[in-house]
Design a protein around this motif. Structure first.
Motif, PDB file in Angstrom:
ATOM      1  N   VAL A 166       0.845  -1.200   0.000  1.00 39.81           N
ATOM      2  CA  VAL A 166       0.000   0.000   0.000  1.00 39.81           C
ATOM      3  C   VAL A 166       0.879   1.248   0.000  1.00 39.81           C
ATOM      4  N   LYS A 167       1.882   1.244   0.873  1.00 35.43           N
ATOM      5  CA  LYS A 167       2.789   2.393   0.964  1.00 35.43           C
ATOM      6  C   LYS A 167       3.488   2.632  -0.372  1.00 35.43           C
ATOM      7  N   ASN A 168       3.966   1.568  -1.021  1.00 41.75           N
ATOM      8  CA  ASN A 168       4.621   1.709  -2.314  1.00 41.75           C
ATOM      9  C   ASN A 168       3.650   2.182  -3.389  1.00 41.75           C
ATOM     10  N   ALA A 169       2.417   1.702  -3.346  1.00 35.89           N
ATOM     11  CA  ALA A 169       1.410   2.149  -4.319  1.00 35.89           C
ATOM     12  C   ALA A 169       1.131   3.637  -4.157  1.00 35.89           C
ATOM     13  N   VAL A 170       1.082   4.108  -2.918  1.00 31.09           N
ATOM     14  CA  VAL A 170       0.848   5.539  -2.678  1.00 31.09           C
ATOM     15  C   VAL A 170       2.038   6.352  -3.172  1.00 31.09           C
ATOM     16  N   ARG A 171       3.237   5.906  -2.827  1.00 29.11           N
ATOM     17  CA  ARG A 171       4.436   6.641  -3.257  1.00 29.11           C
ATOM     18  C   ARG A 171       4.553   6.705  -4.773  1.00 29.11           C
ATOM     19  N   ASN A 172       4.174   5.624  -5.447  1.00 25.67           N
ATOM     20  CA  ASN A 172       4.286   5.558  -6.909  1.00 25.67           C
ATOM     21  C   ASN A 172       3.019   6.014  -7.623  1.00 25.67           C
ATOM     22  N   ARG A 173       2.044   6.469  -6.847  1.00 23.09           N
ATOM     23  CA  ARG A 173       0.769   6.972  -7.388  1.00 23.09           C
ATOM     24  C   ARG A 173       0.039   5.908  -8.207  1.00 23.09           C
ATOM     25  N   GLN A 174       0.094   4.683  -7.764  1.00 22.98           N
ATOM     26  CA  GLN A 174      -0.595   3.578  -8.434  1.00 22.98           C
ATOM     27  C   GLN A 174      -1.917   3.340  -7.691  1.00 22.98           C
ATOM     28  N   TRP A 175      -2.907   4.131  -8.017  1.00 24.95           N
ATOM     29  CA  TRP A 175      -4.142   4.162  -7.231  1.00 24.95           C
ATOM     30  C   TRP A 175      -4.987   2.909  -7.393  1.00 24.95           C
ATOM     31  N   ILE A 176      -4.922   2.269  -8.538  1.00 25.73           N
ATOM     32  CA  ILE A 176      -5.677   1.023  -8.716  1.00 25.73           C
ATOM     33  C   ILE A 176      -5.092  -0.048  -7.801  1.00 25.73           C
ATOM     34  N   ASP A 177      -3.759  -0.139  -7.778  1.00 32.35           N
ATOM     35  CA  ASP A 177      -3.104  -1.085  -6.871  1.00 32.35           C
ATOM     36  C   ASP A 177      -3.434  -0.748  -5.420  1.00 32.35           C
ATOM     37  N   PHE A 178      -3.447   0.534  -5.116  1.00 26.56           N
ATOM     38  CA  PHE A 178      -3.739   1.002  -3.761  1.00 26.56           C
ATOM     39  C   PHE A 178      -5.098   0.492  -3.286  1.00 26.56           C
ATOM     40  N   GLU A 179      -6.113   0.663  -4.111  1.00 25.40           N
ATOM     41  CA  GLU A 179      -7.455   0.229  -3.731  1.00 25.40           C
ATOM     42  C   GLU A 179      -7.543  -1.287  -3.614  1.00 25.40           C
ATOM     43  N   GLY A 180      -6.869  -2.007  -4.493  1.00 28.48           N
ATOM     44  CA  GLY A 180      -6.848  -3.467  -4.420  1.00 28.48           C
ATOM     45  C   GLY A 180      -6.184  -3.954  -3.139  1.00 28.48           C
ATOM     46  N   HIS A 181      -5.068  -3.325  -2.775  1.00 26.09           N
ATOM     47  CA  HIS A 181      -4.370  -3.706  -1.548  1.00 26.09           C
ATOM     48  C   HIS A 181      -5.210  -3.393  -0.311  1.00 26.09           C
ATOM     49  N   LEU A 182      -5.911  -2.273  -0.345  1.00 29.58           N
ATOM     50  CA  LEU A 182      -6.785  -1.938   0.792  1.00 29.58           C
ATOM     51  C   LEU A 182      -7.886  -2.979   0.956  1.00 29.58           C
ATOM     52  N   GLY A 183      -8.431  -3.454  -0.156  1.00 30.22           N
ATOM     53  CA  GLY A 183      -9.449  -4.513  -0.092  1.00 30.22           C
ATOM     54  C   GLY A 183      -8.879  -5.787   0.504  1.00 30.22           C
ATOM     55  N   SER A 184      -7.652  -6.130   0.114  1.00 37.49           N
ATOM     56  CA  SER A 184      -7.002  -7.320   0.673  1.00 37.49           C
ATOM     57  C   SER A 184      -6.743  -7.151   2.159  1.00 37.49           C
TER      58      SER A 184
END
Length: 165
Positions: free
Chosen positions: A29-47
């Protein structure tokens, strides 16, 4: 008493494994936020939410075991704390469970710290973006409008600027 030990040790080991999975997901999640990968961010939050639910179910199961143990030992019906439970076990079992329990507590603190720092970062980022939009578009007074001209809640998940400022 051995059956309670076996059940408790099994659950504590599962909780420890889940906490390790949570830490891995938090890093993602932290890496997705830093890299602005918002789709990954939401998927990781669901997991994370799904694992959190599983962890909570295991924790309830552990509490059930403690309560069952307390009833058999003549304690109150609400259960007994972990160390009171462990104190009634043989030395080797008590040490193993206490070690697992301490590791869970330490890992839980790490997970909470990481979660709190990420939440603070996201809140601060949202405040900066909101402040920026208010400064750039003072006539909107902090309001965001849809393509149809209706007011919508300020959702910071995605924003595209089609102009330079």
């Amino acid at each position: 008493m051995t059956e309670h030990y076996d059940e408790c040790a099994h659950i504590l080991k599962q909780e420890l494994q889940m906490l390790e999975q949570i830490q891995v997901l938090q890093d993602q999640v932290k890496n997705a936020v830093r890299n602005r990968q918002w789709i990954d961010f939401e998927g990781h939050l669901g997991s994370l939410a799904a694992i959190g639910d599983e962890f909570e179910a295991l924790d309830h199961e552990r509490e059930r075991i403690f309560t069952s143990f307390a009833r058999k030992m003549g304690f109150n019906h609400q259960g007994v704390g972990f160390y009171a439970f462990a104190a009634r076990l043989p030395e080797t079992e008590r040490r193993e469970l206490s070690d697992l329990y301490r590791r869970i507590k330490m890992r839980t603190l790490g997970v909470r710290f990481t979660n709190d720092s990420l939440t603070d970062y996201l809140d601060e980022t949202q405040a900066v973006v909101s402040g920026f939009l208010e400064a750039v578009f003072p006539d909107r007074k902090g309001k965001i409008y849809s393509r149809r001209g209706t007011q919508v809640a300020p959702d910071m998940r995605s924003m595209v600027l089609n102009q330079t400022l």
